[in-house]
Scaffold this active site. Structure first.
Site, short mmCIF file in Angstrom:
data_model
loop_
_atom_site.label_atom_id
_atom_site.label_comp_id
_atom_site.label_asym_id
_atom_site.label_seq_id
_atom_site.Cartn_x
_atom_site.Cartn_y
_atom_site.Cartn_z
N SER B 32 7.17 8.61 -39.37
CA SER B 32 6.92 7.19 -39.64
C SER B 32 8.12 6.59 -40.36
O SER B 32 8.57 5.49 -40.04
CB SER B 32 5.66 7.02 -40.49
OG SER B 32 4.54 7.62 -39.87
N HIS B 69 2.21 5.38 -46.22
CA HIS B 69 2.58 6.76 -45.93
C HIS B 69 4.04 6.89 -45.49
O HIS B 69 4.60 7.98 -45.53
CB HIS B 69 1.66 7.36 -44.87
CG HIS B 69 1.60 6.58 -43.61
ND1 HIS B 69 0.74 5.52 -43.42
CD2 HIS B 69 2.33 6.67 -42.46
CE1 HIS B 69 0.92 5.02 -42.21
NE2 HIS B 69 1.87 5.69 -41.62
N GLY B 127 -1.61 2.67 -49.26
CA GLY B 127 -1.99 3.98 -48.75
C GLY B 127 -3.33 3.89 -48.05
O GLY B 127 -3.56 4.53 -47.03
N SER B 128 -4.23 3.10 -48.61
CA SER B 128 -5.40 2.71 -47.83
C SER B 128 -4.92 1.52 -47.02
O SER B 128 -4.46 0.52 -47.57
CB SER B 128 -6.56 2.33 -48.76
OG SER B 128 -7.68 1.96 -47.98
N LYS B 253 8.99 6.40 -33.16
CA LYS B 253 8.47 7.30 -34.19
C LYS B 253 9.28 8.59 -34.13
O LYS B 253 9.36 9.24 -33.08
CB LYS B 253 6.98 7.57 -33.94
CG LYS B 253 6.26 8.17 -35.13
CD LYS B 253 4.77 7.93 -35.04
CE LYS B 253 4.02 8.53 -36.23
NZ LYS B 253 2.61 8.15 -36.23
N GLU B 390 -13.35 -11.78 -47.62
CA GLU B 390 -13.36 -11.31 -49.00
C GLU B 390 -12.28 -10.27 -49.26
O GLU B 390 -11.75 -10.17 -50.37
CB GLU B 390 -14.74 -10.74 -49.34
CG GLU B 390 -15.88 -11.76 -49.26
CD GLU B 390 -16.34 -12.10 -47.84
OE1 GLU B 390 -15.93 -11.39 -46.88
OE2 GLU B 390 -17.11 -13.06 -47.68
#
Lengths: 655, 655
Positions: B32, B69, B127-128, B253, B390
């Site tokens: 990545s 990441h 990361g999330s 990639k 939200e």
């Protein structure tokens, strides 16, 4: 145009009842309902193949009202059509009087759609916006697996379509070629606070849909013929190609009465003193449209399907046999395996035993080991790659459950946090679904806190002490400590009709159980029986506590170790164990607070028998570290920390 | 083309280090990173106005790496440029040796970007996935309010762009005309499990962006000139019009080495035995590109801004004075007001006193009463309507906090559940933000469970016993019982640098406090002093318990009533109160389990003094009912139920 004039008649009549029932309730959203008057009329009186006498027949076409607050217009149609619902203990046709009880405590005519309160016409509890299209997609997946021709209509508000999950579902439907789903965007131009954004206009919505290959019909949402033609186009589009299709309807919020269009009256029922004027204006609208009803102009097509009976599952093999069959006899012999890997073995074995099982994953099948199911040629048709969109995955799983399947959805436990709203709505729906969150807790190590499930025990525990309509815990929360437990709990989850969340861990851990150990929802396992100190733990931490036992014994502490792998658990049994250990209890977990130790604190404090509980859990935000041991040290949860805490607890007690 | 050959040289060098550090770490995502080699090179060496010696200068342009990441490639650039970070207790330039410590426990070179671990170059812990663009938008909002010309670059993965929140942010940036944000979609074609969906191709992404009016540049992400031109176009686009702009980069990639392109090696570092081959291939790539470095070919533009000092806030008036100033003297005199309404008054008064305060709401300002701020001409420029999205709102609030503002974001408490992932990431980020969730608990009544915050206490309580890097509770959870308390707690939240969640209720409730009552994070209030039974409660339920006191007294029970409005709270004080009441404790709350009563159970069970705690909370999924009282009866939480439970508890104790 007698179809048109009959449709207008019905649209006006439904709008009037929609206004009357919300005024009677003193709350609700009549202007949203009015914008859907014609769409609901054409759908429910002339297009959907449904049977008002048997709304629970899941072979019928389904309607998901994603903008749940608009439900009074659907209730109005249900009252007119006599759709069956549950009143008191009995199922019977809904009447006008029934829907005038909107939002009453003892009525199934709830403020938002809610099948579990006795209204089986709906498949999904909605009201938290943006979720319905994903549920619709899940229902369509189930129907396709059953090879039945069922259409799933989903009405989405324009303001609602700001929710990102709608676009996750739009992509999902395109990827999965779910042409049976018919999303209908209700573009009535207003949200609660204001006009919708330029990003939510009919034109922008159409362009977004076309960007991923949708066939789109833009219609006047108050023109019955345009609506019917678009719906017919949806039917015609259902060829083998599975090209996605959507309707964008331009509608008027508060259609039919000027008094409903004064400013933006979102969520405001007509006050009693303008109700009469509103009804008069609606009658005038009917007249201006030459509305008149003629029987036979509108006809509900017959339902041709029934949902097939779910086939009886075969017995799954034992874990050992499943491992051997999977060519993993060497791992079995080596005696060490991560619970996430055991999940893969279990899911595969279960898939072979039970044709109703469907697996979903969110682009991490190689990490969760859902790949054991996905890459098996015999099962791959029942695997659904949901890509990086956890909210859609969870709601789609709920839809699969409502379509009679047994869905297992997996991703990192951390990423389920993103779908907690969807999980709660799926529980309210009464859906049958299983979630498996991997890489839970700090033992993940190197990837850091953005990948570690840490508040999950607290969140799910909050629901575990709440009963659902079936009288069961709203969810079971499961933490297997080894591969046998993970395997056994997957089978137990499949046997149970209702929501479950199981967390698995990244590192390989030694076997502590065997094929003979039973694993039950609500169960626990006493691993070591002592008399001085009860240690309760679960999952990965069972092994860390195990390491501490020798040192504790050397220090003269004869500890009882309990693997409390289920929440809720047998509270009396745990209390007895605490009493047998002089009331001294230590809890150990690899997550944030209000978790397993909290569950034990609840029962000890309620009993009042003079217990001492020391809770060990993660008390600082973790970071990356090379190994699980690094993280245990960083958070004060090593076996040595466990020994020290136990000694301190015993000292305090003897002081 | 010396710019090109120097850029290639740097891109290869960074890729090599990115590979080496992940191999050393034994985990991470070098392929990545390689796909971003040129984008990071052009951004960090020739475009972003930043100062490696002062990465915490928030007047500089910022980089948000949403696909967290991929961070090793950015660390490589930071090592090369000597970007300052915190090593041990000191800040100093990062070296090559430092980044070779990737993912070590004692290193700030965390597995995913994390400013709180000592790496201030980043503004957001990521990361999330799917959250970075919203944070970038919040940072840009803050810069615009400060009238500084700061650009915010955000790199998003193509697989990541499946997350719906990305599209919430895309719409938000368009609505808000945030031309300073430059989203860069890194289309390297592969996610973890597979190739990305046809819905996430460069073409589909471009079409989605254009659907809402973006100016889009599609570039070869390994062509330095194309990247630079697109970035220059972004700069040129930053006119007064605020037309949104984005770059879609086609990348490879594992760029630069065949050995990184064998299959889809997502998240797999090069094994030690192929590392050398990989580096050789990268050198060969450099040669084939005629790469050679010449000083002066690439130049980091100077930073021209510094973030202005936040102005010193004035003192806010007392609640009474604020009410009078707001023309609500009659309500003040009547002595009854909902806490959500008091939030509006407080937010308005605070906004006038503190120019750093910014308010956000998600299309429910009329319900949360954020409208008191939004509709005030003097404040409206600092109000941000986030519409029905939200997740984006919460992450944007985190961005505003990182940009030096004091953001207050409001919606129904129920709808914050949808953003729990974003809230956790904002806490990891160390951002300063305040959330105010209205219509909490069952007292909402008519709208049903889809609108009621019920697991929120458990979720936030899980974090409250966890320390953040500043040594504070990760979040404060606040439940005001009346309008004075709501007002006071808003002021206390603003004074505190860190995350807070306050829940408000729908119904009007009587005043129980006055202007003289102090409200503090961590505080509580003893409302009635007795000696037989301690009742702990908060928020709406304080009033229901109050109603029960007379009956309890008549039954001979002299109760102590404590408004435990903060979690965490003063544990010793509560223990003392419990002891003064013979160890008899009743907790009462309007939400699901593991909440306030659980927090009390934790301390009682730890103390071990032989306490008896009966917890009253919602134990069944609620439904619609006409009034708060209907719901209290349905869930067994009326004042009469409180009396009965208290009597039963006392009987058990005396038995």
């Amino acid at each position: 145009m007698s179809f048109e004039s009959s449709a207008h008649t019905k649209a006006v009549a439904l709008t009037k009842l929609n206004v009357e029932m919300t005024t009677a309730a003193g709350s609700g959203h009549p202007t949203s309902g009015a914008s859907l008057a014609h769409i609901v009329t054409v759908l429910m009186y002339n297009h959907m193949r449904h049977d008002p006498g048997h709304p629970g027949n899941k072979g019928a076409d389904r309607l998901i009202l994603s903008e749940g607050h608009a439900v009074p217009i659907v209730y109005a149609a249900c009252a007119d059509l006599g759709v069956v619902a549950k009143y008191g203990d009995d199922y019977r046709s809904t009447t006008r009087d029934d829907v005038m009880q909107l939002r009453e405590m003892d009525s199934p005519i709830d403020g938002h759609p809610n099948p579990e309160e006795g209204f089986p016409f709906f498949d999904a509890a909605t009201g938290s916006l943006g979720q319905g299209l994903s549920v619709a997609a899940g229902i369509a997946e189930a129907a396709r697996l059953d090879n039945i021709d069922k259409r799933v209509f989903c009405i989405i508000g324009d303001g609602e379509s700001r929710e990102g999950q709608i676009w996750e579902a739009v992509d999902f439907i395109a990827d999965r070629k779910l042409a049976a789903v018919c999303p209908i965007f209700n573009c009535n131009k207003y949200a609660q606070s204001d006009a919708v954004s330029p990003c939510q206009t009919p034109e922008a919505t159409e362009a977004k849909l076309k960007a991923v290959g949708y066939e789109v019909r833009v219609v006047d949402g108050h023109n019955p013929t345009e609506i019917q033609n678009a719906l017919n186009d949806h039917t015609a589009n259902q060829t083998g190609e599975g090209k996605p299709f959507a309707i964008v309807a331009k509608t008027i919020k508060g259609w039919g009465a000027d008094v409903m269009q004064q400013g933006n009256l979102h969520g405001h029922p007509m006050k009693a003193n303008v109700l009469e004027q509103c009804l008069v204006e609606l009658d005038a609208t009917a007249k201006s449209l030459d509305a008149s009803w003629a029987d036979g102009d509108l006809n509900i097509p017959a339902v041709t399907n029934a949902l097939p009976e779910a086939p009886e599952p075969a017995n799954a093999p034992s874990f050992s046999d499943a491992m051997k069959a999977a060519g993993k006899g060497d791992v079995l012999a080596a005696g060490k395996m991560a619970t996430r890997k055991a999940y893969g073995v279990a899911l595969n074995a279960l898939g072979h035993a039970n044709p109703s099982v469907v697996a979903l994953d969110a682009d991490v099948q190689g990490s969760t080991f859902a790949s054991d199911f996905a890459k098996d040629e015999a099962l791959t048709d029942r695997f659904i790659e949901c890509r990086i969109a956890e909210q859609n995955m969870v709601s789609a799983a709920a839809g699969l459950g409502q379509g009679g399947k047994v869905p297992f959805a997996s991703t990192f436990g951390r990423f389920f946090v993103r779908a907690y709203d969807q999980i709660e709505m799926a529980m309210n729906t009464g859906a049958n679904f299983k979630l498996v969150g991997s890489h839970a807790g700090i033992s993940l190590g190197a990837d850091g806190p953005s990948q570690m499930a840490l508040p999950d025990i607290a969140f799910f525990r909050s629901f575990a002490k709440v009963n659902n309509q079936a009288g069961n815990p709203t969810i079971y929360l499961l933490q297997p400590a080894d591969a046998y437990a993970a395997y056994g709990l997957v089978m137990a989850m499949a046997d149970y009709e209702g929501p479950c969340y199981m967390r698995t861990h990244r590192p390989d851990v030694e076997f502590i159980y065997d094929d003979a150990t039973p694993f039950n929802l609500g169960g626990h396992e006493v691993l070591t029986e002592g008399r001085d100190l009860l240690i309760v733990t679960a999952g990965y931490m069972v092994h860390e506590v195990n390491k501490a036992l020798d040192d504790l014994e050397a220090a003269g502490i004869d500890a009882t170790l309990v693997d409390l792998y289920s929440i809720p658990f047998d509270e009396d049994a745990v209390l007895d164990l605490a009493q047998q250990n002089n009331g001294m209890v230590l809890s150990v977990e690899d997550n944030y607070g209000a978790g397993l130790g909290g569950a034990v604190a609840d029962i000890l404090a309620e009993d009042g028998g003079g217990f001492n509980l020391k809770q060990m859990h993660v008390r600082r935000i973790p970071k990356s570290g090379k190994s699980a041991d690094d993280l245990l040290a960083y958070t004060g949860l090593t076996s040595d920390d466990i020994v020290q805490n136990a000694l301190k607890l015993m000292e305090v007690a003897s002081a």
